[in-house]
Write a protein that holds these residues in place. Structure first.
Motif, mmCIF file in Angstrom:
data_model
loop_
_atom_site.group_PDB
_atom_site.id
_atom_site.type_symbol
_atom_site.label_atom_id
_atom_site.label_comp_id
_atom_site.label_asym_id
_atom_site.label_seq_id
_atom_site.Cartn_x
_atom_site.Cartn_y
_atom_site.Cartn_z
ATOM 1 N N ASP A 120 0.820 -1.214 0.000
ATOM 2 C CA ASP A 120 0.000 0.000 0.000
ATOM 3 C C ASP A 120 0.852 1.261 0.000
ATOM 4 O O ASP A 120 0.364 2.339 -0.351
ATOM 5 C CB ASP A 120 -0.913 0.013 1.229
ATOM 6 N N PHE A 121 2.109 1.130 0.422
ATOM 7 C CA PHE A 121 3.032 2.262 0.361
ATOM 8 C C PHE A 121 4.444 1.733 0.172
ATOM 9 O O PHE A 121 4.757 0.596 0.534
ATOM 10 C CB PHE A 121 2.942 3.143 1.623
ATOM 11 N N TYR A 122 5.285 2.588 -0.416
ATOM 12 C CA TYR A 122 6.675 2.231 -0.695
ATOM 13 C C TYR A 122 7.583 3.296 -0.083
ATOM 14 O O TYR A 122 7.415 4.487 -0.369
ATOM 15 C CB TYR A 122 6.920 2.154 -2.205
ATOM 16 N N THR A 123 8.513 2.872 0.754
ATOM 17 C CA THR A 123 9.539 3.774 1.264
ATOM 18 C C THR A 123 10.692 3.728 0.277
ATOM 19 O O THR A 123 11.345 2.689 0.110
ATOM 20 C CB THR A 123 9.992 3.353 2.668
ATOM 21 N N VAL A 124 10.922 4.839 -0.421
ATOM 22 C CA VAL A 124 11.780 4.866 -1.603
ATOM 23 C C VAL A 124 13.001 5.750 -1.359
ATOM 24 O O VAL A 124 12.875 6.899 -0.910
ATOM 25 C CB VAL A 124 10.996 5.404 -2.823
ATOM 26 N N MET A 125 14.170 5.214 -1.680
ATOM 27 C CA MET A 125 15.402 5.994 -1.671
ATOM 28 C C MET A 125 15.710 6.420 -3.102
ATOM 29 O O MET A 125 15.800 5.577 -4.006
ATOM 30 C CB MET A 125 16.570 5.175 -1.109
ATOM 31 N N ALA A 126 15.828 7.737 -3.316
ATOM 32 C CA ALA A 126 16.054 8.265 -4.662
ATOM 33 C C ALA A 126 17.129 9.335 -4.623
ATOM 34 O O ALA A 126 17.319 10.014 -3.610
ATOM 35 C CB ALA A 126 14.754 8.840 -5.234
ATOM 36 N N ARG A 127 17.800 9.482 -5.744
ATOM 37 C CA ARG A 127 18.886 10.469 -5.834
ATOM 38 C C ARG A 127 18.311 11.855 -6.108
ATOM 39 O O ARG A 127 17.605 12.068 -7.096
ATOM 40 C CB ARG A 127 19.868 10.071 -6.934
ATOM 41 N N THR A 128 18.630 12.781 -5.215
ATOM 42 C CA THR A 128 18.197 14.170 -5.386
ATOM 43 C C THR A 128 19.380 15.109 -5.582
ATOM 44 O O THR A 128 19.187 16.296 -5.855
ATOM 45 C CB THR A 128 17.392 14.639 -4.156
ATOM 46 N N GLY A 129 20.588 14.572 -5.417
ATOM 47 C CA GLY A 129 21.784 15.399 -5.561
ATOM 48 C C GLY A 129 22.832 14.686 -6.384
ATOM 49 O O GLY A 129 22.510 13.925 -7.308
ATOM 50 N N GLY A 130 24.095 14.922 -6.054
ATOM 51 C CA GLY A 130 25.195 14.338 -6.813
ATOM 52 C C GLY A 130 25.395 12.868 -6.516
ATOM 53 O O GLY A 130 24.595 12.224 -5.842
ATOM 54 N N GLU A 131 26.488 12.328 -7.039
ATOM 55 C CA GLU A 131 26.788 10.904 -6.889
ATOM 56 C C GLU A 131 27.119 10.582 -5.439
ATOM 57 O O GLU A 131 27.523 11.434 -4.655
ATOM 58 C CB GLU A 131 27.953 10.513 -7.795
ATOM 59 N N GLY A 132 26.959 9.303 -5.104
ATOM 60 C CA GLY A 132 27.344 8.836 -3.781
ATOM 61 C C GLY A 132 26.235 8.932 -2.757
ATOM 62 O O GLY A 132 25.103 9.343 -3.040
ATOM 63 N N ALA A 133 26.595 8.558 -1.523
ATOM 64 C CA ALA A 133 25.610 8.434 -0.455
ATOM 65 C C ALA A 133 24.961 9.758 -0.086
ATOM 66 O O ALA A 133 23.785 9.799 0.300
ATOM 67 C CB ALA A 133 26.281 7.811 0.774
ATOM 68 N N ARG A 134 25.680 10.862 -0.217
ATOM 69 C CA ARG A 134 25.150 12.142 0.253
ATOM 70 C C ARG A 134 24.115 12.753 -0.680
ATOM 71 O O ARG A 134 23.495 13.763 -0.336
ATOM 72 C CB ARG A 134 26.298 13.120 0.471
ATOM 73 N N GLY A 135 23.896 12.128 -1.825
ATOM 74 C CA GLY A 135 22.919 12.682 -2.767
ATOM 75 C C GLY A 135 21.579 11.973 -2.749
ATOM 76 O O GLY A 135 20.783 12.142 -3.671
#
Length: 391
Positions: A173-188
């Motif tokens: 019913d819902f998805y917890t999604v990790m998406a890139r909003t910045g540059g490469e790597g973990a901090r984006g």
């Protein structure tokens, strides 16, 4: 079938409430879950009605705040509930673990307004969640994910990309999604809570797996899915840290499920060894088999102690990532060996789908892979031992 039911695990629980909870869980497992487990796994049927029952019984939000519909239970108790559910049917235990994982970012990092608006339905309103981190080209190297969220104006994000190996993909019913909003790597990377009915969200056909056939695993596609900023969880760029924190707790869930599966396999092996006669006496009388059963039981007790020790650290607010990796590593490797040994105890019958140990063996394998392969767990443990600069 065993001549008598297995003796329940002798658990030390911290409160009378926890003991009552365990009685409820065992009753649900015995009456509602176990009887249909073999047939439904063989048919590849996901038991959505069981998750509705678990939600109504307060079992889908056990480690979270009661102010938002949770159960206020420590991880020490929650994980033992998972173990009991997984012993009855791994699809159910794993499903509860994944739902708890999917709820973690909102519960731990959501704003007060987000938690008040969303958590009651997530924890006790019958919803089912999925956790979307892995992608076709980024499994163990999760920080290299390519799914991207682009901000449009001040109000919305537009998510495009594909997630892979998603438990409950297509039925959540819902998805917890990790998406890139910045540059490469973990901090984006940033976390989002995406409703399943969002326009542009779709799932591929479920993967054809060797085990856990009742638990759908599928790719989930995001084709310009528009999400309001109110569904962003945490700060921009905080998503990967949130994802890793969720996985530390999720690995304990996998460890508990592995112990439950291993316990079910041992129970079947013991019952068979007692009733199966060869050379005029039960095969349980033969020392070689007795030693095998003793080793299986010892591995299970060691795994249970390891995941509970990690859970108690978590409950005390102390670091537990190393111990979580150790628990996931040991318990899932143990489950694999124990299910192999259970098949051996049953001999030719163990290789037959008419007996459950064949299914347990196929199910155990995936536990060594999900939520970080056991090779990744070894890397995590070594990094804690040698320091973050080690590679």
């Amino acid at each position: 079938m065993p001549d008598r039911p297995p003796t329940p695990v002798d658990r030390v629980l911290p409160t009378a409430e926890a003991r009552q909870l365990m009685t409820l869980v065992r009753d649900i497992a015995r009456r509602e879950i176990a009887p249909a487990a073999a047939a439904e796994e063989d048919a590849g049927r996901f038991p959505r009605e069981l998750f509705t029952l678990l939600s109504e019984s307060g079992l889908l939000g056990l480690p979270y705040d009661s102010a938002h519909g949770g159960g206020d239970q420590p991880y020490e108790v929650y994980l033992q509930v998972l173990e009991e559910l997984a012993a009855a049917r791994l699809t159910v235990g794993l499903g509860v673990s994944v739902h708890t994982l999917a709820a973690y970012p909102l519960a731990a990092h959501g704003t007060r307004e987000q938690r008040a608006a969303q958590l009651p339905a997530v924890l006790g309103g019958g919803l089912l969640g999925a956790y979307c981190l892995s992608e076709p080209s980024s499994g163990s190297d999760a920080a290299s994910l390519r799914t991207r969220a682009v901000r449009e104006g001040r109000g919305d994000w537009v998510i495009t990309g594909t997630k892979a190996w998603i438990t409950h993909g297509g039925i959540a019913d819902f998805y917890t999604v990790m998406a890139r909003t910045g540059g490469e790597g973990a901090r984006g990377i940033t976390a989002f809570l995406v409703p399943a009915d969002a326009v542009g969200l779709s799932a591929a056909a479920p993967e054809r797996k060797m085990g856990l056939k009742g638990s759908p695993t599928a790719q989930v596609h995001f084709d310009g899915v528009r999400v309001p900023d109110a569904r962003r969880i945490g700060d921009e760029g905080q998503g990967f840290a949130i994802a890793l924190a969720a996985l530390d707790s999720g690995r304990l869930g996998i460890a508990a499920c592995a112990v439950g599966l291993a316990q079910a396999a041992l129970d079947e092996a013991v019952a068979y060894a007692v009733r199966r006669r060869q050379f005029g006496r039960p095969i349980a009388d033969f020392q070689g088999l007795r030693f095998l059963l003793a080793d299986m039981a010892t591995r299970i007790e060691a795994g249970r102690a390891l995941y509970l020790a990690a859970a108690r650290l978590r409950d005390a607010g102390r670091p537990f990532a190393r111990q979580a990796a150790m628990a996931k590593l040991h318990c899932t490797d143990a489950a694999m060996q124990i299910t192999v040994d259970a098949v051996q105890v049953l001999g030719g019958y163990g290789y037959s789908a008419d007996f459950p140990v064949e299914r347990y063996l196929r199910e155990a394998k995936v536990l060594q892979i999900v939520e970080g392969t056991n090779q990744i767990q070894r890397m995590v443990i070594a990094r804690h031992l040698l320091g973050p600069e080690s590679r």
